[in-house]
Structures are given as structure tokens and as C-alpha cells.
Design a protein around this motif. Structure first.
Motif, short mmCIF file in Angstrom:
data_model
loop_
_atom_site.label_atom_id
_atom_site.label_comp_id
_atom_site.label_asym_id
_atom_site.label_seq_id
_atom_site.Cartn_x
_atom_site.Cartn_y
_atom_site.Cartn_z
N GLU A 4 4.00 -2.38 -2.32
CA GLU A 4 2.58 -2.05 -2.40
C GLU A 4 1.87 -2.25 -1.07
OE1 GLU A 4 1.39 -4.57 -5.63
OE2 GLU A 4 1.99 -6.38 -4.59
N THR A 5 0.86 -1.41 -0.86
CA THR A 5 0.01 -1.54 0.32
C THR A 5 -1.44 -1.64 -0.13
OG1 THR A 5 -0.31 0.83 0.65
CG2 THR A 5 1.61 -0.17 1.71
N TYR A 6 -2.20 -2.36 0.65
CA TYR A 6 -3.64 -2.53 0.40
C TYR A 6 -4.37 -2.26 1.71
CZ TYR A 6 -2.14 -4.97 -3.79
OH TYR A 6 -1.55 -5.29 -4.98
N ASN B 122 -0.23 2.69 -3.74
CA ASN B 122 -0.63 3.40 -2.51
C ASN B 122 0.59 3.99 -1.79
OD1 ASN B 122 -3.38 2.82 -2.92
ND2 ASN B 122 -3.09 0.80 -2.01
N LYS B 123 1.31 4.83 -2.50
CA LYS B 123 2.56 5.41 -2.00
C LYS B 123 2.38 6.20 -0.69
CE LYS B 123 3.34 7.16 -6.27
NZ LYS B 123 2.53 6.38 -7.15
N LYS B 124 1.21 6.75 -0.45
CA LYS B 124 0.98 7.53 0.79
C LYS B 124 1.14 6.67 2.04
CE LYS B 124 0.22 11.85 0.09
NZ LYS B 124 1.23 12.78 0.54
N ASN B 125 1.05 5.34 1.88
CA ASN B 125 1.21 4.42 3.01
C ASN B 125 2.61 3.81 3.07
OD1 ASN B 125 -1.40 4.89 3.84
ND2 ASN B 125 -2.24 3.19 2.67
N LYS C 229 0.53 -0.49 5.91
CA LYS C 229 1.58 0.52 5.80
C LYS C 229 2.93 -0.21 5.75
CE LYS C 229 -0.73 4.33 8.21
NZ LYS C 229 -2.03 3.89 7.79
#
Length: 182
Positions: free
Chosen positions: A55-57, A36-39, A61
């Protein structure tokens, strides 16, 4: 700057559109695991060495401010809110930083299937995080804090502290008035 780091800098440049942001002069070593690179938001001159896992879930962020260096085998995860790593911070190898943990209430259900509990994590500016440190949900540090090797921290700490042990305890504090360690 060696050739390998120039390649890593070019890699960061080409990854820019996939991230929340990546500042100039930042580089990303290879291999690396990113989810989730956008975060994920990287400031200017952020150095991420090989084998990092970031990593983000859910709505998590990660904000890494300017001039941060992340050593090899570091795992950073955010599953709620924004996990912040302050400018000028140096993170040693084999460090784990997370603002989330699995709830454990229902003993009839696998822990992995239980809800996540998220608590703010804010690492202050110009911190040094030693080898093998675990920074758990609910941790915040002030500026110029040192967390010694293999410490486990999970609460709020002030500025100019040296923290060691499991659980992390302040063993030294710099008094800005007297300009002495106590």
C-alpha cells in the motif's frame, strides 16, 4: 509452472492498467490487499504470493525491480518518496517493510492522528530477507545482503553483509578483495 501460477499471471495481466506498471511474467497471488495501485511499479518476473499487503499513502511510491520474490504475509507500505526493492531480492514470509512511521510528540493526541515521518528505504539488489524481518524507515542495504530471521533494521548497511538481531548488527562481511568472509 503449475496451473495456480498461470492464473496468478493472468490476474497480473488484467490488473496492469490499474498499476503504475507491471512487467512481463510477473504474477500476483490471491488473496492480496493493494492500496493506491497507480503508485506501485513492478518489474519483470516479480512474484507476489498470497496474503501480501502492499500500500501507498500520500505521495508514496513502491518500486519493485525485476526478479523479486515476495513470500506470503508480507506487508510493504510507503507514505512518502519511493521505497525501492532491488532486483533479484528474495523476501521471506511475515516481513514488514515501511518508509514511514507515526510521529509521537503530543501525548494528548492519539498516535494514529499524529503526522507521518518518512525516511528513504532502499533494499539493494540480490538481498535475502529472512522470515519475520522488520525493515524500518531510514534503512538501506547494498548488494548481496542477508538479513537473518526476525531482525529489525533501521540504518544504512553496505554490501555483502550478514545482518542479524534486534537492532540489526552486521556479523559477517565478505571482502571482495581477499574473497573471504570476515
Amino acid at each position: 509452472m503449475d496451473f495456480k501460477k498461470i492464473i496468478w499471471m493472468a490476474r497480473a495481466f488484467f490488473l496492469k492498467p490499474y498499476f503504475g506498471s507491471i512487467g512481463n511474467l510477473s504474477y500476483i497471488g490471491k488473496p492480496i490487499s493493494l492500496l493506491n495501485k497507480k503508485n506501485i511499479f513492478l518489474g519483470r518476473n516479480v512474484h507476489i504470493y498470497p496474503n501480501a499487503r502492499i500500500e501507498t499513502y500520500q505521495d508514496g511510491k513502491i518500486k519493485i525491480e525485476d526478479d523479486v520474490s515476495i513470500s506470503e504475509n508480507v506487508h510493504i507500505v510507503s507514505a512518502g518518496g519511493t521505497l525501492v526493492i532491488g532486483k533479484g531480492t528474495l523476501i521471506g514470509p511475515n516481513v514488514f517493510i515501511s518508509n514511514s512511521d507515526h510521529e509521537y510528540r503530543d501525548v494528548k493526541q492519539n498516535i494514529v492522528n499524529q503526522p507521518l515521518i518518512c525516511k528513504e528505504v532502499v533494499i539493494g539488489s540480490e538481498n535475502y530477507i529472512g522470515t519475520g524481518v522488520a525493515i524500518l524507515p531510514g534503512t538501506s542495504t547494498g548488494i548481496h545482503t542477508i538479513i537473518g530471521a526476525h531482525a529489525v533494521v533501521s540504518k544504512k548497511y553496505g554490501s555483502y553483509n550478514v545482518i542479524v538481531g534486534t537492532p540489526g548488527k552486521v556479523v559477517k562481511t565478505y571482502d571482495t578483495n581477499t574473497k573471504k568472509w570476515k
